[in-house]
Scaffold this motif. Structure first.
Motif, PDB file in Angstrom:
ATOM      1  N   VAL A  75       8.185  11.769  43.707  1.00 42.09           N
ATOM      2  CA  VAL A  75       8.671  12.668  42.663  1.00 42.09           C
ATOM      3  C   VAL A  75       7.492  13.487  42.151  1.00 42.09           C
ATOM      4  CG1 VAL A  75       9.769  12.800  40.394  1.00 42.09           C
ATOM      5  CG2 VAL A  75      10.398  10.966  41.966  1.00 42.09           C
ATOM      6  N   SER A  76       7.699  14.801  42.008  1.00 43.74           N
ATOM      7  CA  SER A  76       6.666  15.645  41.414  1.00 43.74           C
ATOM      8  C   SER A  76       7.328  16.724  40.558  1.00 43.74           C
ATOM      9  CB  SER A  76       5.789  16.291  42.487  1.00 43.74           C
ATOM     10  OG  SER A  76       6.537  17.169  43.281  1.00 43.74           O
ATOM     11  N   TYR A  77       6.569  17.223  39.578  1.00 41.39           N
ATOM     12  CA  TYR A  77       7.069  18.273  38.687  1.00 41.39           C
ATOM     13  C   TYR A  77       6.028  19.367  38.590  1.00 41.39           C
ATOM     14  CZ  TYR A  77       8.566  20.713  34.509  1.00 41.39           C
ATOM     15  OH  TYR A  77       8.959  21.685  33.629  1.00 41.39           O
ATOM     16  N   ASN A  78       6.461  20.602  38.801  1.00 37.22           N
ATOM     17  CA  ASN A  78       5.590  21.763  38.667  1.00 37.22           C
ATOM     18  C   ASN A  78       5.948  22.437  37.350  1.00 37.22           C
ATOM     19  OD1 ASN A  78       4.478  24.377  38.733  1.00 37.22           O
ATOM     20  ND2 ASN A  78       4.446  24.350  40.970  1.00 37.22           N
ATOM     21  N   GLU A  79       5.096  22.274  36.354  1.00 37.58           N
ATOM     22  CA  GLU A  79       5.378  22.811  35.027  1.00 37.58           C
ATOM     23  C   GLU A  79       5.394  24.336  35.010  1.00 37.58           C
ATOM     24  OE1 GLU A  79       3.852  22.220  30.433  1.00 37.58           O
ATOM     25  OE2 GLU A  79       2.927  21.054  32.034  1.00 37.58           O
ATOM     26  N   ALA A  80       4.562  24.971  35.809  1.00 35.12           N
ATOM     27  CA  ALA A  80       4.491  26.436  35.829  1.00 35.12           C
ATOM     28  C   ALA A  80       5.799  27.062  36.301  1.00 35.12           C
ATOM     29  CB  ALA A  80       3.339  26.884  36.719  1.00 35.12           C
ATOM     30  N   THR A  81       6.437  26.448  37.297  1.00 34.04           N
ATOM     31  CA  THR A  81       7.686  26.995  37.831  1.00 34.04           C
ATOM     32  C   THR A  81       8.911  26.237  37.336  1.00 34.04           C
ATOM     33  OG1 THR A  81       7.501  25.604  39.798  1.00 34.04           O
ATOM     34  CG2 THR A  81       6.584  27.837  39.936  1.00 34.04           C
ATOM     35  N   ASP A  82       8.699  25.127  36.586  1.00 35.34           N
ATOM     36  CA  ASP A  82       9.774  24.284  36.054  1.00 35.34           C
ATOM     37  C   ASP A  82      10.668  23.754  37.181  1.00 35.34           C
ATOM     38  OD1 ASP A  82      11.058  22.949  33.980  1.00 35.34           O
ATOM     39  OD2 ASP A  82      12.455  24.582  33.607  1.00 35.34           O
ATOM     40  N   ILE A  83      10.023  23.223  38.237  1.00 32.67           N
ATOM     41  CA  ILE A  83      10.751  22.696  39.393  1.00 32.67           C
ATOM     42  C   ILE A  83      10.417  21.216  39.568  1.00 32.67           C
ATOM     43  CG2 ILE A  83      11.023  22.796  41.900  1.00 32.67           C
ATOM     44  CD1 ILE A  83      10.515  25.783  41.750  1.00 32.67           C
ATOM     45  N   LEU A  84      11.464  20.400  39.684  1.00 25.33           N
ATOM     46  CA  LEU A  84      11.339  18.979  39.944  1.00 25.33           C
ATOM     47  C   LEU A  84      11.603  18.760  41.429  1.00 25.33           C
ATOM     48  CD1 LEU A  84      11.026  16.175  38.587  1.00 25.33           C
ATOM     49  CD2 LEU A  84      13.503  16.172  38.287  1.00 25.33           C
ATOM     50  N   THR A  85      10.703  18.054  42.119  1.00 26.23           N
ATOM     51  CA  THR A  85      10.837  17.857  43.563  1.00 26.23           C
ATOM     52  C   THR A  85      10.957  16.375  43.876  1.00 26.23           C
ATOM     53  OG1 THR A  85       9.511  19.819  44.007  1.00 26.23           O
ATOM     54  CG2 THR A  85       9.752  18.257  45.804  1.00 26.23           C
ATOM     55  N   PHE A  86      11.985  16.035  44.660  1.00 25.23           N
ATOM     56  CA  PHE A  86      12.179  14.694  45.181  1.00 25.23           C
ATOM     57  C   PHE A  86      12.002  14.760  46.688  1.00 25.23           C
ATOM     58  CE2 PHE A  86      14.639  14.674  41.287  1.00 25.23           C
ATOM     59  CZ  PHE A  86      14.323  13.456  40.740  1.00 25.23           C
ATOM     60  N   SER A  87      11.092  13.953  47.211  1.00 26.82           N
ATOM     61  CA  SER A  87      10.901  13.930  48.650  1.00 26.82           C
ATOM     62  C   SER A  87      11.630  12.716  49.200  1.00 26.82           C
ATOM     63  CB  SER A  87       9.413  13.821  48.962  1.00 26.82           C
ATOM     64  OG  SER A  87       9.215  13.660  50.336  1.00 26.82           O
ATOM     65  N   PRO A  88      12.549  12.893  50.083  1.00 24.78           N
ATOM     66  CA  PRO A  88      12.821  14.004  50.976  1.00 24.78           C
ATOM     67  C   PRO A  88      13.985  14.890  50.550  1.00 24.78           C
ATOM     68  CG  PRO A  88      13.936  12.086  51.813  1.00 24.78           C
ATOM     69  CD  PRO A  88      13.248  11.675  50.520  1.00 24.78           C
TER      70      PRO A  88
END
Length: 65
Positions: free
Chosen positions: A34-47
């Motif tokens: 799990v990662s979160y990019n605060e600049a783009t406000d995107i939460l990423t779940f791999s895969p």
């Protein structure tokens, strides 16, 4: 969600968010990073991919209080 019981109803599953070497992940039987990019406000779940926040419409019931 997980199906269980005789009637096979869907029930929500909850998993603990864990940190290892500065990386967040969930252990659901297999590892989901799990990662979160605060600049783009995107939460990423791999895969499973990226999730982008949606701004609700002004007349949406979630905004009514």
């Amino acid at each position: 969600f997980k199906r269980s019981g005789i009637r096979r109803k869907l029930k929500p599953e909850t998993y603990l968010l864990q940190e290892e070497n500065g990386n967040l992940f969930m252990n659901t039987g297999f590892r989901i990073d799990v990662s979160y990019n605060e600049a783009t406000d995107i939460l990423t779940f791999s895969p499973n991919g990226d999730y982008v926040r949606v701004n609700p419409k002004p007349d949406h019931p979630i905004n009514e209080q």
